[in-house]
Write a protein that holds these residues in place. Structure first.
Motif, PDB file in Angstrom:
ATOM      1  N   SER A  55       0.854  -1.222   0.008  1.00  0.00           N
ATOM      2  CA  SER A  55      -0.032  -0.075   0.049  1.00  0.00           C
ATOM      3  C   SER A  55       0.827   1.210  -0.080  1.00  0.00           C
ATOM      4  O   SER A  55       0.611   2.156  -0.766  1.00  0.00           O
ATOM      5  CB  SER A  55      -0.916  -0.021   1.223  1.00  0.00           C
ATOM      6  N   ALA A  56       1.932   1.405   0.814  1.00  0.00           N
ATOM      7  CA  ALA A  56       2.836   2.446   0.975  1.00  0.00           C
ATOM      8  C   ALA A  56       3.528   2.645  -0.377  1.00  0.00           C
ATOM      9  O   ALA A  56       3.604   3.706  -0.922  1.00  0.00           O
ATOM     10  CB  ALA A  56       4.035   2.098   1.897  1.00  0.00           C
ATOM     11  N   THR A  57       4.008   1.563  -1.250  1.00  0.00           N
ATOM     12  CA  THR A  57       4.584   1.729  -2.363  1.00  0.00           C
ATOM     13  C   THR A  57       3.428   2.145  -3.389  1.00  0.00           C
ATOM     14  O   THR A  57       3.871   3.147  -4.050  1.00  0.00           O
ATOM     15  CB  THR A  57       5.178   0.234  -2.776  1.00  0.00           C
ATOM     16  N   TYR A  58       2.507   1.607  -3.467  1.00  0.00           N
ATOM     17  CA  TYR A  58       1.193   2.213  -4.195  1.00  0.00           C
ATOM     18  C   TYR A  58       1.024   3.698  -4.332  1.00  0.00           C
ATOM     19  O   TYR A  58       1.035   4.493  -5.218  1.00  0.00           O
ATOM     20  CB  TYR A  58       0.219   1.514  -4.096  1.00  0.00           C
ATOM     21  N   ALA A  59       1.067   4.040  -2.838  1.00  0.00           N
ATOM     22  CA  ALA A  59       0.797   5.423  -2.567  1.00  0.00           C
ATOM     23  C   ALA A  59       1.807   6.529  -2.897  1.00  0.00           C
ATOM     24  O   ALA A  59       1.600   7.404  -3.660  1.00  0.00           O
ATOM     25  CB  ALA A  59       0.472   5.696  -1.053  1.00  0.00           C
ATOM     26  N   ARG A  60       3.026   5.701  -2.990  1.00  0.00           N
ATOM     27  CA  ARG A  60       4.202   6.570  -3.375  1.00  0.00           C
ATOM     28  C   ARG A  60       4.457   6.644  -4.985  1.00  0.00           C
ATOM     29  O   ARG A  60       4.518   7.942  -5.460  1.00  0.00           O
ATOM     30  CB  ARG A  60       5.578   5.942  -3.104  1.00  0.00           C
ATOM     31  N   PRO A  63       0.325   8.908  -9.042  1.00  0.00           N
ATOM     32  CA  PRO A  63       0.271  10.153  -9.418  1.00  0.00           C
ATOM     33  C   PRO A  63      -0.716  11.066  -8.680  1.00  0.00           C
ATOM     34  O   PRO A  63      -1.871  10.589  -8.180  1.00  0.00           O
ATOM     35  CB  PRO A  63      -0.281  10.229 -10.824  1.00  0.00           C
ATOM     36  N   ALA A  64      -0.238  12.282  -8.185  1.00  0.00           N
ATOM     37  CA  ALA A  64      -1.037  13.198  -7.354  1.00  0.00           C
ATOM     38  C   ALA A  64      -2.110  13.519  -8.243  1.00  0.00           C
ATOM     39  O   ALA A  64      -2.261  13.725  -9.226  1.00  0.00           O
ATOM     40  CB  ALA A  64      -0.354  14.227  -6.821  1.00  0.00           C
ATOM     41  N   SER A  65      -3.445  13.706  -7.483  1.00  0.00           N
ATOM     42  CA  SER A  65      -4.761  13.962  -8.342  1.00  0.00           C
ATOM     43  C   SER A  65      -5.009  15.319  -7.918  1.00  0.00           C
ATOM     44  O   SER A  65      -4.683  16.173  -7.134  1.00  0.00           O
ATOM     45  CB  SER A  65      -5.848  12.791  -8.017  1.00  0.00           C
TER      46      SER A  65
END
Length: 65
Positions: A55-60, A63-65
């Motif tokens: 989850s942390a990897t995915y969040a990193r 792309p910022a929305s």
């Protein structure tokens, strides 16, 4: 990552329930949400630590929305 098998049928069922669950507002709802998340993680064949890392990897990487 874990080498435990993914239970695809169960994962689809739990994912549908998880997606339909509104954000928890009470302690009881949070407990139910946590149990559902535990079921989801187990169906994915992951440990809690692996899920947190994923989850942390995915969040990193998302792309910022």
């Amino acid at each position: 990552m874990s080498r435990r098998p993914i239970d695809h049928e169960r994962l689809r069922e739990i994912s549908a329930r998880f997606s339909a669950t509104p954000p928890p507002r009470t302690a009881a709802e949070q407990d139910a949400y946590d149990r559902l998340e535990d079921e989801l993680i187990e169906a994915m064949g992951l440990t809690r630590a692996e899920f947190v890392h994923m989850s942390a990897t995915y969040a990193r990487l998302r792309p910022a929305s």
